[in-house]
Design a protein around this motif. Sequence first.
Motif, PDB file in Angstrom:
ATOM      1  N   SER A 183      -8.927   1.556  -2.917  1.00  0.00           N
ATOM      2  CA  SER A 183      -8.483   2.794  -2.291  1.00  0.00           C
ATOM      3  C   SER A 183      -9.391   3.149  -1.129  1.00  0.00           C
ATOM      4  N   LEU A 218       0.654   6.321  -3.632  1.00  0.00           N
ATOM      5  CA  LEU A 218       0.716   6.289  -5.096  1.00  0.00           C
ATOM      6  C   LEU A 218      -0.171   5.171  -5.616  1.00  0.00           C
ATOM      7  N   ASN A 219      -0.828   5.412  -6.745  1.00  0.00           N
ATOM      8  CA  ASN A 219      -1.679   4.396  -7.346  1.00  0.00           C
ATOM      9  C   ASN A 219      -0.828   3.221  -7.826  1.00  0.00           C
ATOM     10  N   GLU A 220      -1.430   2.026  -7.809  1.00  0.00           N
ATOM     11  CA  GLU A 220      -0.763   0.784  -8.214  1.00  0.00           C
ATOM     12  C   GLU A 220       0.558   0.591  -7.458  1.00  0.00           C
ATOM     13  N   ARG A 246      -3.326  -3.124  -2.521  1.00  0.00           N
ATOM     14  CA  ARG A 246      -3.653  -4.342  -3.260  1.00  0.00           C
ATOM     15  C   ARG A 246      -2.902  -5.521  -2.663  1.00  0.00           C
ATOM     16  N   VAL A 260      -6.436  -2.921  -7.573  1.00  0.00           N
ATOM     17  CA  VAL A 260      -6.186  -1.856  -6.598  1.00  0.00           C
ATOM     18  C   VAL A 260      -7.498  -1.408  -5.952  1.00  0.00           C
ATOM     19  N   LYS A 267      -5.474   9.730   1.380  1.00  0.00           N
ATOM     20  CA  LYS A 267      -5.962   8.703   0.463  1.00  0.00           C
ATOM     21  C   LYS A 267      -4.862   7.682   0.221  1.00  0.00           C
ATOM     22  N   TYR A 268      -5.190   6.413   0.424  1.00  0.00           N
ATOM     23  CA  TYR A 268      -4.239   5.332   0.225  1.00  0.00           C
ATOM     24  C   TYR A 268      -4.740   4.383  -0.865  1.00  0.00           C
ATOM     25  N   TYR A 269      -3.774   3.754  -1.528  1.00  0.00           N
ATOM     26  CA  TYR A 269      -4.056   2.711  -2.502  1.00  0.00           C
ATOM     27  C   TYR A 269      -3.473   1.407  -1.961  1.00  0.00           C
ATOM     28  N   TYR A 324       0.836  -1.203   0.000  1.00  0.00           N
ATOM     29  CA  TYR A 324       0.000   0.000   0.000  1.00  0.00           C
ATOM     30  C   TYR A 324       0.872   1.254   0.000  1.00  0.00           C
TER      31      TYR A 324
END
Length: 380
Positions: A135, A78-80, A118, A133, A114-116, A75
């Motif tokens: 969020s 940043l996205n992905e 997977r 992913v 905000k967290y991403y 996590y």
Amino acid sequence: MKRITSIILISATACLDGCNMFLPVDPLVPQVSEVTLVGVLTNEVRVSAQVSDPDAKNSRQEKKSGKIQDFGFVYGILNEPTIENGYVEQGGQAIAASPFNWEDRITRLSPLEKYYIRAYAVNEGGGIIYGPVASFVTANYILPGIKTVSVSGVQQNAARVNYNIAMGNSNVIISDHGVCFSSTNQIPTVGDQKVQTTGASTTGNFTAELAQLTTGATYFARAYARTNGGVAYGNVLTFKVGEPAILQDTTFIMNFSNTYDLETGRLQSQNGTEDMYWYPYGQPAGIYPRNGAKFFVMPTGTDFKALKYSDLPGLKYTADFVNGSYTTKENKLFNGTVLAYVTNAGHFGKMRINSKGMERSEWDVYSGNMEVSITTFNND
């Protein structure tokens, strides 16, 4: 010449087919599910996911893929996120069985961030795989209470899932809700198939109509509610299409001269809801149907476990007395006998006589009792 050519071609084809077992196979990566957000707070989140071995085509590919060596969550902001640029919350280094479900608690997060996130998994031969992913935004969110109540109205390719949403002390806003379901994912998410319930209300009791299901398949379903604090989920219920959900599945003892409710498998006072009277005082031993309940004695040798719901509706039920006398030729309730029944509420079921014991005797308070196993279906 044509004959020789044909023989050569056939031999070459056979050789190629036989040589396929020596062709190289590629290792496969594990399989991971979407992350389920169980709960989001100011500086922590509870998440769950599922990991499983790859779907190998043969034993050589399975061996080359190897065992799972590492799995968990990655996590970040940043996205992905990846292992290289994110934070890792390891779930383990091996799984006891495939598929394997686990839940974790990630702490020390920043508030209102905000967290991403997977899931990831690594095996010996295939390498690493990342799941979809998800969020969330940290805050002091309290998600609503979701309960997947029951499955009803199961047909050949459809079913109804009933659920309840209670806000309690929740401080989130529900944007939509419904039921998510899958025939492969034992913990379905909104990333699987889902039915969204329409209407302005976001609390109370609801029913989702599931359609275009595969006959004979087993499905996993649970209610969900999407909120500004993440997705809240209810408990998972399992049902088989074409077979109604089971209302009651239990083994119990019917005591001498007592009435019973086959909806619950419990002793029931004579208040109009009882389905049968077992061996009333002063009467011959046997089953006396009550309040519209009906029975059918299956042929000798019927397998109780193999008897399906679909076998029950077409039988010729009767509200007549089922003789269970111990010493007469009319006895129909030998140990191992299987009966089908319809309760006074219209639910079909099956019963097995496990042990009928001994004829009633004033000197033995346990005589006249009978142990049975029942399965009652919710065929509403």
